[in-house]
Design a protein around this motif. Structure first.
Motif, PDB file in Angstrom:
ATOM      1  N   GLY A  96      37.891  23.482  44.692  1.00  0.00           N
ATOM      2  CA  GLY A  96      37.600  23.200  46.097  1.00  0.00           C
ATOM      3  C   GLY A  96      38.632  23.712  47.071  1.00  0.00           C
ATOM      4  O   GLY A  96      38.282  24.152  48.165  1.00  0.00           O
ATOM      5  N   ASN A  97      39.897  23.662  46.724  1.00  0.00           N
ATOM      6  CA  ASN A  97      40.969  24.067  47.646  1.00  0.00           C
ATOM      7  C   ASN A  97      41.543  25.423  47.222  1.00  0.00           C
ATOM      8  O   ASN A  97      41.645  25.739  46.030  1.00  0.00           O
ATOM      9  CB  ASN A  97      42.080  23.020  47.674  1.00  0.00           C
ATOM     10  N   ILE A  98      41.934  26.198  48.222  1.00  0.00           N
ATOM     11  CA  ILE A  98      42.363  27.574  47.978  1.00  0.00           C
ATOM     12  C   ILE A  98      43.623  27.649  47.128  1.00  0.00           C
ATOM     13  O   ILE A  98      43.756  28.501  46.245  1.00  0.00           O
ATOM     14  CB  ILE A  98      42.551  28.334  49.313  1.00  0.00           C
ATOM     15  N   LEU A  99      44.626  26.770  47.385  1.00  0.00           N
ATOM     16  CA  LEU A  99      45.900  26.876  46.656  1.00  0.00           C
ATOM     17  C   LEU A  99      45.728  26.593  45.164  1.00  0.00           C
ATOM     18  O   LEU A  99      46.151  27.405  44.333  1.00  0.00           O
ATOM     19  CB  LEU A  99      46.950  25.952  47.274  1.00  0.00           C
ATOM     20  N   PRO A 100      45.072  25.434  44.766  1.00  0.00           N
ATOM     21  CA  PRO A 100      44.836  25.219  43.331  1.00  0.00           C
ATOM     22  C   PRO A 100      43.991  26.326  42.719  1.00  0.00           C
ATOM     23  O   PRO A 100      44.220  26.739  41.575  1.00  0.00           O
ATOM     24  CB  PRO A 100      44.114  23.878  43.296  1.00  0.00           C
ATOM     25  N   ARG A 101      43.022  26.827  43.488  1.00  0.00           N
ATOM     26  CA  ARG A 101      42.144  27.878  42.985  1.00  0.00           C
ATOM     27  C   ARG A 101      42.952  29.123  42.611  1.00  0.00           C
ATOM     28  O   ARG A 101      42.738  29.732  41.559  1.00  0.00           O
ATOM     29  CB  ARG A 101      41.098  28.217  44.043  1.00  0.00           C
ATOM     30  N   LEU A 102      43.882  29.501  43.483  1.00  0.00           N
ATOM     31  CA  LEU A 102      44.655  30.720  43.232  1.00  0.00           C
ATOM     32  C   LEU A 102      45.648  30.543  42.080  1.00  0.00           C
ATOM     33  O   LEU A 102      45.898  31.492  41.314  1.00  0.00           O
ATOM     34  CB  LEU A 102      45.376  31.160  44.507  1.00  0.00           C
ATOM     35  N   TYR A 103      46.237  29.356  41.963  1.00  0.00           N
ATOM     36  CA  TYR A 103      47.123  29.107  40.815  1.00  0.00           C
ATOM     37  C   TYR A 103      46.337  29.235  39.512  1.00  0.00           C
ATOM     38  O   TYR A 103      46.806  29.845  38.537  1.00  0.00           O
ATOM     39  CB  TYR A 103      47.769  27.721  40.916  1.00  0.00           C
ATOM     40  N   LEU A 104      45.121  28.647  39.504  1.00  0.00           N
ATOM     41  CA  LEU A 104      44.282  28.735  38.309  1.00  0.00           C
ATOM     42  C   LEU A 104      43.845  30.175  38.051  1.00  0.00           C
ATOM     43  O   LEU A 104      43.776  30.633  36.905  1.00  0.00           O
ATOM     44  CB  LEU A 104      43.057  27.831  38.466  1.00  0.00           C
ATOM     45  N   ASP A 126      43.180  42.550  42.148  1.00  0.00           N
ATOM     46  CA  ASP A 126      42.399  41.401  42.594  1.00  0.00           C
ATOM     47  C   ASP A 126      43.310  40.217  42.904  1.00  0.00           C
ATOM     48  O   ASP A 126      43.197  39.562  43.954  1.00  0.00           O
ATOM     49  CB  ASP A 126      41.394  41.026  41.497  1.00  0.00           C
ATOM     50  N   LEU A 127      44.243  39.943  41.999  1.00  0.00           N
ATOM     51  CA  LEU A 127      45.138  38.782  42.167  1.00  0.00           C
ATOM     52  C   LEU A 127      46.055  38.956  43.377  1.00  0.00           C
ATOM     53  O   LEU A 127      46.226  38.035  44.182  1.00  0.00           O
ATOM     54  CB  LEU A 127      45.974  38.580  40.898  1.00  0.00           C
ATOM     55  N   VAL A 128      46.665  40.118  43.493  1.00  0.00           N
ATOM     56  CA  VAL A 128      47.623  40.317  44.574  1.00  0.00           C
ATOM     57  C   VAL A 128      46.931  40.296  45.938  1.00  0.00           C
ATOM     58  O   VAL A 128      47.517  39.869  46.949  1.00  0.00           O
ATOM     59  CB  VAL A 128      48.433  41.621  44.364  1.00  0.00           C
ATOM     60  N   GLU A 129      45.658  40.734  45.977  1.00  0.00           N
ATOM     61  CA  GLU A 129      44.926  40.724  47.245  1.00  0.00           C
ATOM     62  C   GLU A 129      44.471  39.311  47.592  1.00  0.00           C
ATOM     63  O   GLU A 129      44.567  38.885  48.744  1.00  0.00           O
ATOM     64  CB  GLU A 129      43.718  41.659  47.153  1.00  0.00           C
ATOM     65  N   MET A 130      43.966  38.583  46.593  1.00  0.00           N
ATOM     66  CA  MET A 130      43.457  37.239  46.884  1.00  0.00           C
ATOM     67  C   MET A 130      44.562  36.261  47.266  1.00  0.00           C
ATOM     68  O   MET A 130      44.321  35.294  47.987  1.00  0.00           O
ATOM     69  CB  MET A 130      42.666  36.712  45.685  1.00  0.00           C
ATOM     70  N   CYS A 131      45.764  36.526  46.826  1.00  0.00           N
ATOM     71  CA  CYS A 131      46.873  35.635  47.201  1.00  0.00           C
ATOM     72  C   CYS A 131      47.197  35.723  48.689  1.00  0.00           C
ATOM     73  O   CYS A 131      47.927  34.874  49.220  1.00  0.00           O
ATOM     74  CB  CYS A 131      48.123  35.968  46.374  1.00  0.00           C
ATOM     75  N   ARG A 132      46.650  36.722  49.355  1.00  0.00           N
ATOM     76  CA  ARG A 132      46.838  36.812  50.801  1.00  0.00           C
ATOM     77  C   ARG A 132      46.212  35.624  51.519  1.00  0.00           C
ATOM     78  O   ARG A 132      46.534  35.344  52.676  1.00  0.00           O
ATOM     79  CB  ARG A 132      46.208  38.090  51.347  1.00  0.00           C
ATOM     80  N   LEU A 147      52.721  34.224  40.455  1.00  0.00           N
ATOM     81  CA  LEU A 147      51.985  35.427  40.091  1.00  0.00           C
ATOM     82  C   LEU A 147      52.902  36.433  39.403  1.00  0.00           C
ATOM     83  O   LEU A 147      52.559  37.013  38.366  1.00  0.00           O
ATOM     84  CB  LEU A 147      51.340  36.046  41.334  1.00  0.00           C
ATOM     85  N   ALA A 148      54.095  36.649  39.972  1.00  0.00           N
ATOM     86  CA  ALA A 148      55.049  37.584  39.362  1.00  0.00           C
ATOM     87  C   ALA A 148      55.497  37.099  37.990  1.00  0.00           C
ATOM     88  O   ALA A 148      55.676  37.890  37.055  1.00  0.00           O
ATOM     89  CB  ALA A 148      56.267  37.750  40.283  1.00  0.00           C
ATOM     90  N   GLN A 149      55.614  35.776  37.869  1.00  0.00           N
ATOM     91  CA  GLN A 149      56.080  35.194  36.608  1.00  0.00           C
ATOM     92  C   GLN A 149      55.073  35.392  35.477  1.00  0.00           C
ATOM     93  O   GLN A 149      55.432  35.807  34.375  1.00  0.00           O
ATOM     94  CB  GLN A 149      56.359  33.706  36.813  1.00  0.00           C
ATOM     95  N   VAL A 150      53.793  35.108  35.754  1.00  0.00           N
ATOM     96  CA  VAL A 150      52.800  35.148  34.676  1.00  0.00           C
ATOM     97  C   VAL A 150      52.352  36.569  34.330  1.00  0.00           C
ATOM     98  O   VAL A 150      51.783  36.797  33.258  1.00  0.00           O
ATOM     99  CB  VAL A 150      51.568  34.275  35.032  1.00  0.00           C
ATOM    100  N   THR A 151      52.595  37.516  35.239  1.00  0.00           N
ATOM    101  CA  THR A 151      52.166  38.898  34.963  1.00  0.00           C
ATOM    102  C   THR A 151      53.317  39.800  34.537  1.00  0.00           C
ATOM    103  O   THR A 151      53.096  40.974  34.224  1.00  0.00           O
ATOM    104  CB  THR A 151      51.516  39.508  36.223  1.00  0.00           C
TER     105      THR A 151
END
Length: 790
Positions: A96-104, A126-132, A147-151
């Protein structure tokens, strides 16, 4: 109060994270994907808070990101059990919320890349753009950090399991650069979050988060596909563009340091133009000296560790580029403190000494300025004038000391034409301190200054110790102990100004005199004596040669002695008469050795005038007379007439001493002037005997005040008689000595004690000589009756 609230909010958020993490883990254990996503989204929802400070938010982020590791493993297991990774990637986007969605999304995205079911570049883009979508500075910064950590281990670089073609490597590079750019923008924007009064606090908090941004540069530095060409053409320009455009002091200073520390040394060397070109474009408040000093130190260490790299430094002309860049920076930052400017040139100098120690022209350029250069230490100081800032002065001292420490040879420093120009900008005290450092270097390394031109250059550097600066007066307070120590250093220095060639050495003497005579009455008594002694040493080396072996009238012993006459006269005017008298007598001895009778007589005349006109203290007169008599006794150059005149003068001075015992002792010393072992014309036994008899009469006249003192005088006189007896003076007979001995016996009976040991030693010596079997000496002592001793 705010800190307490921070703790409460953190405790509440942490509790919620723990609770949701517990339910998430239970769902994972039961392979319940739906509940696992539900509770992970609720857990990550706690990161949406705006109440926590960055420090506390970081603690909450660490707690939540640790829990996501279990979720990542769960996603990997699910795909292994046949679940479609693409469907999972779509499913997490229903949060439902953008921040949890992007972490997932980032978590499942890392698993997606690892599965190789789709091109890594597509997921990364896709990931780097959606984090905007998250533009809150703090929340967005930590999201991109995750994002930098997991990739990090999933980038398709050379050597990795996801290695692809060249385009793929560039895609990975583009991903890291884009993430870096967005993170830096978010980090810079943090300074504007909140009231102006809390700006200092926010800057401190931002400083604590800087490594989140710098992590991207570390990743770039470790990518195998980033070679020199890629770094030069793509990486460095993109990073510098972001650094310059952000216009933030903290970001610019930190990121420039990151660039210098992260990427290889040879990359920096080959891209100096680009890197240094960004420095003048930085904000004026950026501590540019730290940035450039870090770069030069890194390059210096690179040169020291790799001999093969040294030709590359010359090939790219690293020194000129660094010198040019420093000049541009100083020109651009008009408010740059003098200490900061000097520090920049100090590090440039250290770089030069490490990398180009054989290029004195480079070293000299660092000190001065040439028409083709854009800046130098002197050019910057010329706009500042005399330095009154302690910090800047210390930096100048360090700047000037660097080549001394490197070469351990002041002669090399004297070749640097701009070195004295830098010293001119030091205040009086700092100039003296630097002069002491230069002298100490000479003394420590036993450096010999061997030409007159080098002497001139050296005294130009240490003139702060040689003479007072303009504007100083006699009323200025001077620490006497420090002053003595400084001038003693100068005196020691004179003995290191030496050349084996007498002609060059005579030039050195004349140059030293020119500089020392500017010192004033307080310095001259300490600095003239070593000059005189050095000149006398030269004269003794020159004696025995031709009258003028060099064809130069200034290089003969006579001319040098004439120079010393004028030099010592200065001491008379400086209220140092006793010292001047000693030096006149030293010069007279040198003239004697060179058989220059007229010159020697002139020195004695001047010494006598000083004695008569300037020395009035009775103790000083006694000391001066002993020196005069002792020196005159050793003179062999005088004819009979001149020697008689000088001897009569000395005897007359002795008679006029204030105290009778002093008169007696001085007069019996004069007896030696009439009887010397060398030369028949110096053996006048009758006059020597008359002197001794006169002393005895004077001793008789001094009796009464102290019988012990008169006995001592008689015993001293007895010893003089024995001396002349042994030397063959025909006027000294056994009867004469016997008469004096009887007088001593009479006086000894009156005296209770005091001279007994002296008498006993004298009589024991006489008895010893009587018993010798060599004939001559024993026969002389046999004529003396010893019964009076019984």
């Amino acid at each position: 109060m705010i800190a307490d609230d921070d703790e409460k909010w953190l405790a509440a958020a942490t509790s919620a994270v723990k609770q949701n993490a517990f339910y998430m883990q239970r769902a994972i254990d039961s392979n319940n994907l739906k509940d696992a996503l539900k509770f992970s989204a609720q857990m990550l929802g706690e990161l949406r808070t705006s109440k926590l400070s960055p420090h506390k938010y970081y603690e909450l982020y660490i707690r939540a990101s640790d829990e996501l590791r279990s979720l990542e493993m769960f996603f990997r297991d699910e795909t292994a059990r046949g679940c479609s990774i693409a469907e999972l990637y779509e499913l997490v986007q229903h949060a439902g919320n953008i921040l949890p969605r992007l972490y997932l999304l980032c978590t499942i995205g890392s698993v997606y890349i690892k599965s190789k079911d789709v091109a890594a570049k597509d997921i990364l883009k896709d990931l780097v753009e959606m984090c905007r979508a998250v533009q809150h500075p703090l929340r967005g910064l930590f999201l991109r950090s995750y994002l930098a950590q997991v990739t990090r281990d999933k980038l398709p670089s050379i050597g990795s399991e996801l290695e692809g073609d060249t385009e793929t490597h560039m895609d990975a590079l583009e991903f890291v650069l884009q993430n870096f750019t967005e993170m830096n923008k978010l980090w810079v924007r943090m300074q504007h979050q909140g009231p102006t009064r809390e700006k200092e606090k926010r800057e401190k908090e931002r400083n604590e988060l800087r490594d989140l941004v710098g992590k991207n540069l570390h990743i770039l530095g470790q990518l195998e596909g980033v070679d020199l060409v890629v770094y030069r053409d793509t990486v460095l320009p993109r990073i510098l563009e972001q650094v310059v455009n952000c216009k933030d002091e903290l970001a610019q200073c930190y990121l420039m340091d990151c660039i210098i520390q992260v990427f290889p040394d040879d990359f920096h060397l080959q891209t100096l133009d680009v890197l240094l070109g960004a420095c003048p474009q930085l904000q004026p408040s950026v501590d540019i000296k730290t940035v450039l000093s870090g770069l030069m130190e890194r390059l210096s260490n690179y040169a020291a560790s790799s001999v093969e790299a040294l030709p590359n430094f010359l090939q790219v002309d690293a020194f000129s580029k660094l010198n040019h860049a420093i000049g541009k920076v100083v020109e651009a930052q008009v408010d740059l403190p003098a200490s900061a400017s000097v520090t920049l040139y100090l590090f440039l100098l250290k770089f030069t000494l490490h990398v180009h120690s054989d290029r004195l022209d480079y070293v000299d350029q660092g000190f001065g300025i040439k028409p083709s250069e854009h800046g130098s230490c002197v050019s910057q100081l010329s706009a500042t004038g005399k330095l009154c800032d302690d910090k800047a002065s210390k930096q100048i001292v360090a700047f000037l000391s660097a080549p001394l420490e490197k070469f351990n040879d002041v002669v090399t420093i004297l070749k640097l034409t701009n070195y004295p120009r830098v010293m001119e900008y030091l205040d009086h005290d700092t100039n003296k301190a630097m002069a002491i450092i230069i002298i100490q270097s000479i003394l420590k390394n036993n450096t010999r200054i061997a030409t007159a031109d080098e002497v001139d250059a050296l005294f130009e550097l240490i003139k702060g110790l040689i003479k007072d600066f303009d504007g100083l007066t006699d009323n200025d307070e001077i620490d006497e102990e420090d002053f003595q120590e400084e001038q003693n250093s100068v005196a020691r220095l004179v003995h290191f100004l030496y050349n084996d060639d007498p002609e060059e050495m005579s030039k050195i003497i004349f140059r030293i005199r020119k500089h020392i005579l500017t010192g004033g009455p307080k310095r001259l008594p300490l600095t003239i004596p070593p000059l005189v002694l050095s000149a006398l040493k030269l004269i003794r080396r020159m004696r025995g040669g031709d009258e003028n072996p060099f064809g130069d009238d200034t290089s003969t012993p006579q001319k040098i002695l004439q120079l010393l006459t004028e030099t010592v006269e200065v001491l008379s005017d400086a209220s140092a008469s006793e010292l001047a008298l000693r030096l006149y007598l030293q010069c007279a001895q040198a003239a004697n050795d060179c058989e220059l009778e007229t010159v020697a007589y002139e020195f004695f005349t001047k010494a006598y005038l000083l004695y008569e006109e300037e020395i009035s203290d009775s103790k000083a007169q006694v000391t001066a007379l002993r020196l005069i008599i002792g020196t005159l006794q050793r003179m062999r150059v005088f004819n009979v007439e001149n020697r008689d005149i000088l001897t009569h003068k000395a005897t007359g001075y002795s008679v006029k001493l204030l105290k009778k015992p002093d008169q007696c002792r001085a007069v019996y010393e004069c007896a030696h002037l009439y009887w010397a072992e060398e030369g028949e014309n110096l053996k006048d036994g009758e006059r020597a005997q008359k002197i001794a008899d006169a002393v005895q009469k004077m001793a008789n006249a001094s009796r009464g005040a102290s019988s012990t003192g008169s006995v001592s005088l008689y015993v001293e006189l007895l010893n003089k008689y024995l001396y002349f007896l042994e030397k063959g003076n025909p006027q000294v007979t056994g009867e004469t000595i016997q008469s004096l001995a009887e007088l001593i016996r009479s006086e000894t009976k009156k005296a209770e004690s005091g001279a007994g040991t002296f008498i006993t030693s004298t009589l024991r010596y006489m008895e010893f000589q009587r018993q010798q079997e060599d004939g001559g000496m024993s026969e002389k002592y046999q004529k003396i009756k010893m019964e009076w001793f019984e």
